[in-house]
Enzyme design. Structure first.
Site, PDB file in Angstrom:
ATOM      1  N   HIS A  52       0.832  -1.044  -0.045  1.00 40.80           N
ATOM      2  CA  HIS A  52       0.097   0.102   0.072  1.00 40.80           C
ATOM      3  C   HIS A  52       0.789   1.456  -0.097  1.00 40.80           C
ATOM      4  O   HIS A  52       1.867   1.334   0.981  1.00 40.80           O
ATOM      5  CB  HIS A  52      -0.884   0.148   1.329  1.00 40.80           C
ATOM      6  CG  HIS A  52      -2.010  -1.004   1.146  1.00 40.80           C
ATOM      7  ND1 HIS A  52      -2.480  -1.396   2.302  1.00 40.80           N
ATOM      8  CD2 HIS A  52      -2.519  -1.646   0.031  1.00 40.80           C
ATOM      9  CE1 HIS A  52      -3.354  -2.702   1.952  1.00 40.80           C
ATOM     10  NE2 HIS A  52      -3.577  -2.453   0.609  1.00 40.80           N
ATOM     11  N   HIS A 110       3.228  -3.676   6.192  1.00 38.21           N
ATOM     12  CA  HIS A 110       2.036  -2.734   6.232  1.00 38.21           C
ATOM     13  C   HIS A 110       2.218  -1.888   7.497  1.00 38.21           C
ATOM     14  O   HIS A 110       2.822  -1.720   8.142  1.00 38.21           O
ATOM     15  CB  HIS A 110       0.796  -3.417   6.154  1.00 38.21           C
ATOM     16  CG  HIS A 110       0.431  -4.340   4.766  1.00 38.21           C
ATOM     17  ND1 HIS A 110      -0.485  -3.848   3.903  1.00 38.21           N
ATOM     18  CD2 HIS A 110       0.938  -5.453   4.433  1.00 38.21           C
ATOM     19  CE1 HIS A 110      -0.486  -4.588   2.853  1.00 38.21           C
ATOM     20  NE2 HIS A 110       0.344  -5.634   3.276  1.00 38.21           N
ATOM     21  N   GLU A 131       2.346  -5.605  10.475  1.00 42.14           N
ATOM     22  CA  GLU A 131       1.689  -4.102  10.616  1.00 42.14           C
ATOM     23  C   GLU A 131       2.679  -3.437  11.557  1.00 42.14           C
ATOM     24  O   GLU A 131       2.781  -3.767  12.910  1.00 42.14           O
ATOM     25  CB  GLU A 131       0.566  -4.155  11.267  1.00 42.14           C
ATOM     26  CG  GLU A 131      -0.804  -4.878  10.196  1.00 42.14           C
ATOM     27  CD  GLU A 131      -1.142  -3.888   9.047  1.00 42.14           C
ATOM     28  OE1 GLU A 131      -1.041  -2.619   9.444  1.00 42.14           O
ATOM     29  OE2 GLU A 131      -1.629  -4.461   8.101  1.00 42.14           O
ATOM     30  N   GLU A 191       1.690   3.298   3.243  1.00 42.14           N
ATOM     31  CA  GLU A 191       2.135   2.700   4.079  1.00 42.14           C
ATOM     32  C   GLU A 191       3.661   2.557   4.204  1.00 42.14           C
ATOM     33  O   GLU A 191       4.188   1.445   3.525  1.00 42.14           O
ATOM     34  CB  GLU A 191       1.419   1.519   4.472  1.00 42.14           C
ATOM     35  CG  GLU A 191       0.113   1.713   4.807  1.00 42.14           C
ATOM     36  CD  GLU A 191      -0.959   0.298   4.732  1.00 42.14           C
ATOM     37  OE1 GLU A 191      -0.473  -0.862   4.798  1.00 42.14           O
ATOM     38  OE2 GLU A 191      -2.347   0.669   4.539  1.00 42.14           O
TER      39      GLU A 191
END
Length: 663
Positions: A247, A390, A482, A250
């Site tokens: 993404h 991410h 993440e 990110e």
């Protein structure tokens, strides 16, 4: 007498005015052309040259300063620093100035030295390659520069004096640690490629860069590989990959992977035994940015989570600018949905969850070029382990990402290798400075995570994710990391983020050596490709690579492992894996040949969840058709065919500098 006649002729010729033969009537005196003279340098981007006078026409034939200023050559040197991400600045600009505003002394133009041009080109060629730009024609070292014997001058003279002073000032400075070579600022796409190329040059014996394709807007999807034999798969050596910036907004993972590449290079050269062992026994592939187009338009300061119950209802607004690719496709929803295939067949006898073919209908949807490139990459290399990075939460998630119940968006949905995935996710979370601590969690995962790990579907269910595709289509086990709830953290946080994550990055790479590895051969010693390795109680096989070698990630304990292939006998072994094994245990298999049995072949085929031939990849060449249709329907001729920087030179009108395009 002859002397007198010559003197009279001279007097007559001097007494009559010179006339323009094209002027009728009275004789009009012809204008006397003034010889070019040295003049002050008035080009603003060249006012720091070591000399102060130039002359027009210049070396390129521009007759006036105004003509030089409106040319694409001057525009290029004015934006070179931005296009190249600060690389080779001010060398390129000053080299261009030596041609556009050459040195003038005593009403004579001096040409710049060829040796200087060649040195700059050798040092900066890769920066132009990084943005897919040809070396500028006006910096042709043979055409516009001369040798020392012709009385040339060094156009970087002033710059070299400054560099000499800086080198003198730093002579007594303490030597820098390898990590201090990192720049804890965000890197542009050009800078990213430049860092990878420089790292490759510095550690050419253990690294190489290669491209797996291009984004929609033509940016390279550049990978750097580390191995003691870069470019080759070595027998029994596991291969793993890291992917960042899927993404575009990110961005922390992108930066961490750039730093990781620099760290692996510098620490290997510094004699770090742990890093040397890792690189000598593992083939590591790092793709810092899967979505470079999205990165270009990403915005900083987004604190909201990237996942949530109402995600599907969100619009493409300022909240997620840069998240998707240039087609507005979410790349982590763009892979084939093989998880639904598994759920639909789970009640069938003997169903499996491995090497599921890509359904033909997938190719008739929107397939992003970035997704296409990564799928081909995953299929071409026998990856064992992977992580993609991410932002928007602070947790490590593992498959499945899609809930096993269509109406339940937060249902625990484990794979057959759930224990292995928990071990892998825990390896990263527990090695992180704070991810394992419950008090540091943020975002939607807080309600479901345990010590920094969470099942993807239990957290936020969605189809078409990359980690499910890795597991169900190949031998590769992938998790999603993440890195924090701030998707675009401020630059002052980058150093701390590196320190928090670098141990976890190393420990996860070492996890590629968990479980067992081995070679499957026939009774004559010939390698058997695509033999299946099965573990009792785990309905998920892995297959052997080209040379018959395999890697099977497993948790510590006792396992019953078997190997089999069509036309061969099945071999079975009982193994015990103790805790804290430093490397994978080697378990080889020898399979005897048997007579071909069509009934047995049908039985073997029936247990595979096949919806088509596994080798069929884009069987209708639909991807190429789709990109051609998109080019016509969305009027993206320039975007598709020209590099991203092309608009710099065409928005002002004038003659397009096609000499910047690579042939």
């Amino acid at each position: 007498m002859l002397v007198i006649l010559l003197q009279m002729l001279l007097v007559v010729s001097c007494s009559r005015p010179r006339c323009d033969p094209g002027y009728r009537g009275r004789c009009k005196p012809m204008p006397v052309e003034e010889k070019p003279k040295c003049t002050d340098i008035m080009l603003s981007y060249c006012d720091d040259m070591a000399y102060t006078h130039t002359m027009f026409p210049n070396i390129l034939g521009h007759k006036t300063r105004e003509e030089a200023e409106i040319g694409a050559e001057y525009l290029l040197i004015s934006v070179a620093e931005s296009l190249l991400g600060g690389e080779c600045n001010p060398d390129i600009r000053m080299l261009g100035c030596s041609v556009l505003a050459p040195r003038c002394e005593k009403s004579k133009v001096l040409k710049p030295c060829r040796s200087t041009c060649e040195a700059v080109r050798k040092r900066c060629d890769h920066a132009f390659d990084g943005i897919d730009m040809a070396w500028p024609y006006f910096l042709d070292c043979d055409r516009f520069f001369v040798g020392d014997e012709e009385g040339c001058y060094d156009p970087l003279e002033g710059l070299r004096a400054q560099q000499d002073e800086e080198e003198y000032d730093s002579m007594n400075a303490p030597p820098e640690e390898p990590a201090s070579k990192m720049h804890f600022t965000y890197h542009s796409n050009a800078q990213l490629i430049s860092v990878l190329k420089r790292t490759e040059e510095q550690c050419s014996d253990i690294s190489r860069t290669y491209s797996i394709g291009r984004s929609l807007e033509g940016r390279e999807l550049m990978v750097i590989e580390f191995s003691n034999n870069p470019g080759k798969h070595e027998l029994l050596e596991p291969e793993m990959k890291y992917i960042g910036n899927m993404h575009g907004n990110e961005v922390l993972g992108r930066q961490l992977l750039i730093y990781l590449a620099q760290f692996l290079c510098s620490e290997y050269q510094a004699g770090n035994e742990r890093i040397q062992t890792l690189i000598n026994t593992t083939r590591i592939h790092i793709l810092p940015s899967m979505n470079p187009d999205g990165y270009e338009v990403a915005v900083s300061g987004q604190q909201d989570s990237n996942y949530g119950d109402d995600e599907e209802g969100r619009t493409y607004d300022s909240w997620n600018i840069g998240r998707n690719n240039a087609q507005n496709i979410d790349l982590n929803r763009n892979f084939p949905d093989l998880t639904s295939n598994v759920y639909n067949r789970r009640r069938l006898k003997g169903y499996r969850t491995d090497h599921i073919p890509i359904p033909d209908f997938y190719w008739f949807g929107k397939v992003a070029p970035e997704t296409y490139a990564v799928m081909k990459w995953i299929r071409s290399i026998p990856f064992v382990l992977s992580a993609n990075f991410h932002g928007g939460d602070f947790v490590v998630s593992y498959p499945y990402d899609l809930s096993k119940h269509p109406l339940e968006h937060n249902m625990f949905s484990p794979t057959p290798d759930d224990q292995v995935f928990k071990l892998l996710a825990g390896t990263y979370a527990n090695s992180h400075e704070s991810m394992f601590s419950e008090s540091t969690h943020c975002g939607p995962s807080r309600s479901f995570s345990k010590k920094g790990t969470v099942n993807g579907a239990q957290w936020s269910s969605f189809a078409g994710g990359m980690q499910d595709f890795n597991y169900l289509h190949t031998n590769c086990f992938e998790v999603t990391v993440e890195l924090g709830c701030d998707k675009f953290p401020p630059e002052e946080d980058l150093l701390m983020s590196w320190h928090e994550n670098h141990e976890a990055l190393i420990a996860f790479m070492e996890a590629a050596h968990l479980g067992i590895k081995g070679i499957v051969t026939d009774d004559e010693g010939n390698a058997i490709k695509d033999a299946r390795i099965s573990v009792k109680g785990i309905r998920h096989d892995i297959t052997t690579a080209e040379n018959g070698d395999y890697w099977r990630l497993l948790t510590p304990g006792i396992h019953i492992v078997s190997a089999w292939a069509p036309g061969y006998t099945r071999a079975m072994k009982r193994i015990h894996l103790p805790r804290r094994m430093a490397t994978a245990g080697q378990v080889d298999f020898v399979l005897g040949k048997v007579a071909f049995d069509p009934d047995k072949q049908d039985e073997d085929d029936s247990i595979l969840p096949s919806t088509g031939n596994y080798e069929r990849f884009d069987p209708f060449n639909q991807y190429e058709r789709y990109t051609m249709m998109a080019d016509l329907s969305q009027t993206r001729e320039v975007r598709q065919e020209k590099p991203w920087w092309w608009s710099y030179f065409t928005q002002q009108g004038g003659v397009a500098p096609t000499w910047l395009l690579k042939m």
